[in-house]
Design a protein around this motif. Sequence first.
Motif, PDB file in Angstrom:
ATOM      1  N   ALA A  29       0.833  -1.208   0.000  1.00 21.77           N
ATOM      2  CA  ALA A  29       0.000   0.000   0.000  1.00 21.77           C
ATOM      3  C   ALA A  29       0.866   1.257   0.000  1.00 21.77           C
ATOM      4  O   ALA A  29       0.573   2.229  -0.708  1.00 21.77           O
ATOM      5  CB  ALA A  29      -0.935  -0.009   1.205  1.00 21.77           C
ATOM      6  N   LEU A  30       1.942   1.243   0.797  1.00 23.34           N
ATOM      7  CA  LEU A  30       2.855   2.389   0.832  1.00 23.34           C
ATOM      8  C   LEU A  30       3.532   2.577  -0.520  1.00 23.34           C
ATOM      9  O   LEU A  30       3.639   3.710  -1.023  1.00 23.34           O
ATOM     10  CB  LEU A  30       3.905   2.177   1.916  1.00 23.34           C
ATOM     11  N   SER A  31       3.986   1.488  -1.110  1.00 25.12           N
ATOM     12  CA  SER A  31       4.634   1.572  -2.417  1.00 25.12           C
ATOM     13  C   SER A  31       3.665   2.105  -3.465  1.00 25.12           C
ATOM     14  O   SER A  31       4.041   2.912  -4.321  1.00 25.12           O
ATOM     15  CB  SER A  31       5.164   0.189  -2.838  1.00 25.12           C
ATOM     16  N   LEU A  32       2.413   1.660  -3.410  1.00 27.71           N
ATOM     17  CA  LEU A  32       1.386   2.161  -4.326  1.00 27.71           C
ATOM     18  C   LEU A  32       1.217   3.669  -4.158  1.00 27.71           C
ATOM     19  O   LEU A  32       1.188   4.414  -5.152  1.00 27.71           O
ATOM     20  CB  LEU A  32       0.057   1.460  -4.059  1.00 27.71           C
ATOM     21  N   ALA A  33       1.134   4.129  -2.921  1.00 30.60           N
ATOM     22  CA  ALA A  33       0.934   5.559  -2.668  1.00 30.60           C
ATOM     23  C   ALA A  33       2.113   6.384  -3.178  1.00 30.60           C
ATOM     24  O   ALA A  33       1.928   7.457  -3.775  1.00 30.60           O
ATOM     25  CB  ALA A  33       0.728   5.797  -1.170  1.00 30.60           C
ATOM     26  N   LEU A  34       3.324   5.897  -2.959  1.00 28.88           N
ATOM     27  CA  LEU A  34       4.515   6.629  -3.394  1.00 28.88           C
ATOM     28  C   LEU A  34       4.604   6.689  -4.915  1.00 28.88           C
ATOM     29  O   LEU A  34       4.887   7.751  -5.489  1.00 28.88           O
ATOM     30  CB  LEU A  34       5.764   5.970  -2.810  1.00 28.88           C
ATOM     31  N   TRP A  35       4.381   5.543  -5.570  1.00 35.04           N
ATOM     32  CA  TRP A  35       4.443   5.535  -7.032  1.00 35.04           C
ATOM     33  C   TRP A  35       3.324   6.385  -7.641  1.00 35.04           C
ATOM     34  O   TRP A  35       3.529   7.064  -8.650  1.00 35.04           O
ATOM     35  CB  TRP A  35       4.378   4.107  -7.559  1.00 35.04           C
ATOM     36  N   THR A  66      11.467   6.248  -3.550  1.00 35.14           N
ATOM     37  CA  THR A  66      10.457   5.226  -3.834  1.00 35.14           C
ATOM     38  C   THR A  66      11.078   3.986  -4.451  1.00 35.14           C
ATOM     39  O   THR A  66      10.784   2.851  -4.045  1.00 35.14           O
ATOM     40  CB  THR A  66       9.378   5.800  -4.781  1.00 35.14           C
ATOM     41  N   GLN A  67      11.951   4.180  -5.456  1.00 32.12           N
ATOM     42  CA  GLN A  67      12.583   3.033  -6.090  1.00 32.12           C
ATOM     43  C   GLN A  67      13.562   2.345  -5.150  1.00 32.12           C
ATOM     44  O   GLN A  67      13.690   1.118  -5.174  1.00 32.12           O
ATOM     45  CB  GLN A  67      13.300   3.467  -7.370  1.00 32.12           C
ATOM     46  N   SER A  68      14.235   3.096  -4.302  1.00 31.80           N
ATOM     47  CA  SER A  68      15.173   2.501  -3.351  1.00 31.80           C
ATOM     48  C   SER A  68      14.453   1.612  -2.349  1.00 31.80           C
ATOM     49  O   SER A  68      15.013   0.614  -1.859  1.00 31.80           O
ATOM     50  CB  SER A  68      15.944   3.599  -2.609  1.00 31.80           C
ATOM     51  N   LEU A  69      13.212   1.930  -2.046  1.00 35.24           N
ATOM     52  CA  LEU A  69      12.419   1.114  -1.119  1.00 35.24           C
ATOM     53  C   LEU A  69      12.263  -0.311  -1.633  1.00 35.24           C
ATOM     54  O   LEU A  69      12.120  -1.257  -0.849  1.00 35.24           O
ATOM     55  CB  LEU A  69      11.044   1.761  -0.916  1.00 35.24           C
ATOM     56  N   ALA A  70      12.323  -0.475  -2.955  1.00 34.00           N
ATOM     57  CA  ALA A  70      12.159  -1.803  -3.554  1.00 34.00           C
ATOM     58  C   ALA A  70      13.286  -2.753  -3.191  1.00 34.00           C
ATOM     59  O   ALA A  70      13.179  -3.965  -3.416  1.00 34.00           O
ATOM     60  CB  ALA A  70      12.044  -1.680  -5.079  1.00 34.00           C
ATOM     61  N   LEU A  71      14.391  -2.240  -2.630  1.00 32.92           N
ATOM     62  CA  LEU A  71      15.458  -3.116  -2.163  1.00 32.92           C
ATOM     63  C   LEU A  71      14.939  -4.099  -1.116  1.00 32.92           C
ATOM     64  O   LEU A  71      15.479  -5.201  -0.960  1.00 32.92           O
ATOM     65  CB  LEU A  71      16.605  -2.288  -1.584  1.00 32.92           C
ATOM     66  N   ILE A  74      14.136  -7.732  -2.223  1.00 28.12           N
ATOM     67  CA  ILE A  74      15.178  -8.761  -2.215  1.00 28.12           C
ATOM     68  C   ILE A  74      15.181  -9.455  -0.855  1.00 28.12           C
ATOM     69  O   ILE A  74      15.242 -10.688  -0.763  1.00 28.12           O
ATOM     70  CB  ILE A  74      16.555  -8.143  -2.505  1.00 28.12           C
ATOM     71  N   LEU A  75      15.090  -8.665   0.212  1.00 30.48           N
ATOM     72  CA  LEU A  75      15.041  -9.230   1.559  1.00 30.48           C
ATOM     73  C   LEU A  75      13.804 -10.098   1.735  1.00 30.48           C
ATOM     74  O   LEU A  75      13.880 -11.185   2.321  1.00 30.48           O
ATOM     75  CB  LEU A  75      15.049  -8.101   2.596  1.00 30.48           C
ATOM     76  N   HIS A  76      12.674  -9.645   1.219  1.00 30.89           N
ATOM     77  CA  HIS A  76      11.439 -10.431   1.312  1.00 30.89           C
ATOM     78  C   HIS A  76      11.631 -11.811   0.691  1.00 30.89           C
ATOM     79  O   HIS A  76      11.174 -12.820   1.225  1.00 30.89           O
ATOM     80  CB  HIS A  76      10.292  -9.718   0.591  1.00 30.89           C
ATOM     81  N   SER A  77      12.307 -11.829  -0.443  1.00 25.67           N
ATOM     82  CA  SER A  77      12.536 -13.094  -1.136  1.00 25.67           C
ATOM     83  C   SER A  77      13.521 -13.972  -0.367  1.00 25.67           C
ATOM     84  O   SER A  77      13.330 -15.186  -0.255  1.00 25.67           O
ATOM     85  CB  SER A  77      13.058 -12.822  -2.551  1.00 25.67           C
ATOM     86  N   VAL A  93      15.478  -5.651  -9.421  1.00 27.94           N
ATOM     87  CA  VAL A  93      15.638  -4.476  -8.568  1.00 27.94           C
ATOM     88  C   VAL A  93      16.951  -3.763  -8.890  1.00 27.94           C
ATOM     89  O   VAL A  93      17.004  -2.529  -8.953  1.00 27.94           O
ATOM     90  CB  VAL A  93      15.580  -4.875  -7.081  1.00 27.94           C
ATOM     91  N   ALA A  94      18.019  -4.538  -9.119  1.00 27.63           N
ATOM     92  CA  ALA A  94      19.334  -3.954  -9.388  1.00 27.63           C
ATOM     93  C   ALA A  94      19.319  -3.088 -10.640  1.00 27.63           C
ATOM     94  O   ALA A  94      19.976  -2.036 -10.689  1.00 27.63           O
ATOM     95  CB  ALA A  94      20.379  -5.062  -9.526  1.00 27.63           C
ATOM     96  N   SER A  95      18.590  -3.512 -11.668  1.00 30.03           N
ATOM     97  CA  SER A  95      18.557  -2.727 -12.900  1.00 30.03           C
ATOM     98  C   SER A  95      17.927  -1.361 -12.673  1.00 30.03           C
ATOM     99  O   SER A  95      18.384  -0.350 -13.218  1.00 30.03           O
ATOM    100  CB  SER A  95      17.798  -3.492 -13.995  1.00 30.03           C
ATOM    101  N   ARG A  96      16.879  -1.325 -11.840  1.00 30.04           N
ATOM    102  CA  ARG A  96      16.253  -0.040 -11.526  1.00 30.04           C
ATOM    103  C   ARG A  96      17.166   0.818 -10.652  1.00 30.04           C
ATOM    104  O   ARG A  96      17.239   2.036 -10.818  1.00 30.04           O
ATOM    105  CB  ARG A  96      14.925  -0.275 -10.809  1.00 30.04           C
ATOM    106  N   ILE A  97      17.835   0.171  -9.679  1.00 33.15           N
ATOM    107  CA  ILE A  97      18.744   0.903  -8.799  1.00 33.15           C
ATOM    108  C   ILE A  97      19.882   1.520  -9.608  1.00 33.15           C
ATOM    109  O   ILE A  97      20.313   2.650  -9.355  1.00 33.15           O
ATOM    110  CB  ILE A  97      19.298  -0.025  -7.700  1.00 33.15           C
TER     111      ILE A  97
END
Length: 236
Positions: A29-35, A66-71, A74-77, A93-97
């Motif tokens: 939900a937070l990621s949705l709001a930020l994007w 916002t994009q950095s939050l996607a790191l 990786i931890l989730h996985s 994720v690395a390609s976006r980072i």
Amino acid sequence: MASKPTTTTTTKPKTQNPLTRLYLTLYNALSLALWATCTAQGLALLATATPLPHIFNHVFPLLLATQSLALLEILHSVVGLVRAPIFTTAMQVASRILLVWGIMYLFREGGVVGGDGVVVGGIEEKAKTGDYGFLGCLVAWGVTECIRYGFFALQVSGWGVPGWWAWLRYNTFYVLYPLGITSECVMVVMALGPAAEWMPVYRWFLVAVLGIYVPGSYILYTHMIAQRRKALKKKD
């Protein structure tokens, strides 16, 4: 890469404990709001004929965070919160980072985009190309991630995903993925000049990245198509 296969951040079965479900719901939900905020700000400025470099300067700080939050994905996985391949998730994720930190941030002042919009050498046409590359990334990433994170927030919470949202999830990538990949490649190409002046070895690193993008993009695109078939087959 521009957009992510449908397996990314796929939740585990509904036997998840309540705290895990709550956390993943809040994260999505937070990621949705930020994007949504990044995308809406960019499009609103574009609608008022704001120059592209100014759009970059206004939107980029939030886009970077916002994009950095996607790191965290990786931890989730890694810890097993989501049912997504670790290697695939890390690469995506690395390609976006790389794009946001290794190009947009690194060369933002008088480089690829941002600042006065002038690239090394002062070639205005190249500056415009870099700005359009950023705009393409913003639109492709923003729309894709709003759909994706909204889908997962509804799915994890147990509220159910409306049919029209699922349709967007499994069909919009046909257009958004090529747009995103093309824009990302433009950004990388535009960074070659500034990178050569900053650190020649970094330029060759970016050249290698471009060499990976073509086969990598094809593999991910066809994988996404296959995942779409599987998802729609389950619905039937």
